[in-house]
Design an enzyme around this catalytic site. Structure first.
Site, PDB file in Angstrom:
ATOM      1  N   ASP A 194      46.260  60.723  82.658  1.00  0.00           N
ATOM      2  CA  ASP A 194      45.107  60.199  83.372  1.00  0.00           C
ATOM      3  C   ASP A 194      45.593  59.383  84.564  1.00  0.00           C
ATOM      4  O   ASP A 194      46.737  58.913  84.587  1.00  0.00           O
ATOM      5  CB  ASP A 194      44.245  59.316  82.463  1.00  0.00           C
ATOM      6  CG  ASP A 194      42.814  59.177  82.970  1.00  0.00           C
ATOM      7  OD1 ASP A 194      41.964  60.000  82.576  1.00  0.00           O
ATOM      8  OD2 ASP A 194      42.555  58.262  83.770  1.00  0.00           O
ATOM      9  N   ASP A 219      48.483  61.032  89.374  1.00  0.00           N
ATOM     10  CA  ASP A 219      47.435  61.383  90.326  1.00  0.00           C
ATOM     11  C   ASP A 219      47.651  62.855  90.661  1.00  0.00           C
ATOM     12  O   ASP A 219      48.652  63.214  91.294  1.00  0.00           O
ATOM     13  CB  ASP A 219      47.549  60.522  91.572  1.00  0.00           C
ATOM     14  CG  ASP A 219      46.526  60.861  92.646  1.00  0.00           C
ATOM     15  OD1 ASP A 219      45.823  61.895  92.503  1.00  0.00           O
ATOM     16  OD2 ASP A 219      46.423  60.111  93.632  1.00  0.00           O
ATOM     17  N   TYR A 254      30.729  70.356  95.754  1.00  0.00           N
ATOM     18  CA  TYR A 254      31.056  70.463  94.332  1.00  0.00           C
ATOM     19  C   TYR A 254      30.952  71.910  93.869  1.00  0.00           C
ATOM     20  O   TYR A 254      31.869  72.454  93.246  1.00  0.00           O
ATOM     21  CB  TYR A 254      30.105  69.574  93.531  1.00  0.00           C
ATOM     22  CG  TYR A 254      30.378  69.548  92.041  1.00  0.00           C
ATOM     23  CD1 TYR A 254      31.553  68.993  91.542  1.00  0.00           C
ATOM     24  CD2 TYR A 254      29.453  70.054  91.132  1.00  0.00           C
ATOM     25  CE1 TYR A 254      31.798  68.952  90.168  1.00  0.00           C
ATOM     26  CE2 TYR A 254      29.684  70.023  89.766  1.00  0.00           C
ATOM     27  CZ  TYR A 254      30.862  69.462  89.295  1.00  0.00           C
ATOM     28  OH  TYR A 254      31.109  69.434  87.942  1.00  0.00           O
ATOM     29  N   LYS A 285      34.050  74.331  92.617  1.00  0.00           N
ATOM     30  CA  LYS A 285      34.061  74.848  91.252  1.00  0.00           C
ATOM     31  C   LYS A 285      34.072  76.376  91.238  1.00  0.00           C
ATOM     32  O   LYS A 285      34.681  76.996  90.348  1.00  0.00           O
ATOM     33  CB  LYS A 285      32.873  74.307  90.465  1.00  0.00           C
ATOM     34  CG  LYS A 285      32.967  72.807  90.181  1.00  0.00           C
ATOM     35  CD  LYS A 285      34.224  72.466  89.386  1.00  0.00           C
ATOM     36  CE  LYS A 285      34.260  71.015  88.965  1.00  0.00           C
ATOM     37  NZ  LYS A 285      35.445  70.684  88.154  1.00  0.00           N
ATOM     38  N   THR A 341      27.609  63.381  79.107  1.00  0.00           N
ATOM     39  CA  THR A 341      28.946  62.832  79.331  1.00  0.00           C
ATOM     40  C   THR A 341      28.878  61.740  80.393  1.00  0.00           C
ATOM     41  O   THR A 341      27.877  61.616  81.105  1.00  0.00           O
ATOM     42  CB  THR A 341      29.907  63.929  79.805  1.00  0.00           C
ATOM     43  OG1 THR A 341      29.438  64.454  81.058  1.00  0.00           O
ATOM     44  CG2 THR A 341      30.016  65.055  78.782  1.00  0.00           C
TER      45      THR A 341
END
Length: 267
Positions: A44, A70, A162, A166, A197
């Site tokens: 992470d 990163d 976005y 994707k 989420t």
């Protein structure tokens, strides 16, 4: 549990968690993979968050280590592979879960935000794959599961960056699957829909200045099955694709959306 990943070693990129929110996809995947027998390297951008997930795995009797990276940095992605070899010995599974939502219509979206969306959602995923694939090719085995979004199958003015990034993840998945199939490596993708989420609900509520429950109810009403999915639905789909049950499955985009995209097409 059926221990479908017994003896496997997995990297879960984006396996941390935003404090005080519902369980996100990355943490759910790390826990699910561990419960099914895999040793985990949790990666992470925030080390403390990765360590928290790793500790949850260990509390359940699993094996996990944490690593900070990163993914927009090629050097950091190479470091993920180095850390995995040190912690796990080898890598059977790479799970890519990092993503951001650069919202805005074309004329209002700053080019920097567009580029950031592609750097994180697409280039970062390609870099983690690039770092791990030589190891998998040399071993003649391995599987990669990329997390995308139903947005990559649809269009929306407010989410053009976005959705486009994707959709590119889907193309990346298919191309890697074709390129590495002769080397025994499978590459697949999960495209979640309306999920309860942190990214799906909490971030939307904060951005709109509304209550979380209101956002959740609105999203649930859009799903033909009548409710949102959870991170555990995503984790179970990823588990199938990572397991030997999917040994003859590569290059697929598996929608986990309660029928949302079917409804969108029908309209």
């Amino acid at each position: 549990m059926t221990r479908r990943l017994e003896g496997k070693r997995a990297i879960v990129v984006g396996g941390g968690q935003t404090p005080g929110t519902t369980t996100g996809n990355g943490r759910a995947v790390a826990l699910t993979f561990a419960r099914e027998g895999a040793d985990i390297l949790v990666v992470d951008r925030v080390l403390e968050s990765a360590e928290e997930t790793a500790e949850l795995v260990r509390k359940e009797g699993g094996t996990a280590a944490a690593h900070r990276a990163d993914i927009t940095s090629e050097a950091d992605c190479a470091g993920i592979m180095d850390a995995a070899l040190e912690a796990l010995g080898h890598v059977d599974i790479l799970h890519n879960n990092v993503g951001i939502v650069p919202a805005g219509r074309t004329e209002d979206l700053p080019v920097e935000r567009w580029r950031q969306g592609f750097e994180v959602n697409l280039t970062g995923m390609w870099l983690t794959c690039k770092a791990v694939l030589p190891h998998m090719r040399e071993r003649g085995t391995g599987t990669i599961v990329n997390i995308s979004s139903m947005a990559g199958l649809l269009a929306g003015g407010e989410t053009i960056a976005y959705s486009t990034s994707k959709a590119a993840v889907h193309a990346l998945t298919r191309n890697l699957a074709l390129e590495y199939a002769p080397h025994g490596v499978r590459v697949n993708c999960v495209a979640p829909g309306m999920m309860d989420t942190p990214m799906g609900v909490d971030a939307t509520a904060r951005a709109g200045g509304v209550e979380r429950a209101e956002v959740a109810a609105r999203r649930a009403a859009m799903v033909p099955m009548g409710h949102q999915g959870t991170s555990w639905d995503v984790a179970n789909a990823a588990l199938f694709l990572a397991s030997e049950e999917a040994a003859f499955v590569t290059g697929v985009v598996l929608t986990v959306d309660g029928g949302f995209t079917l409804n969108a097409v029908a309209q």
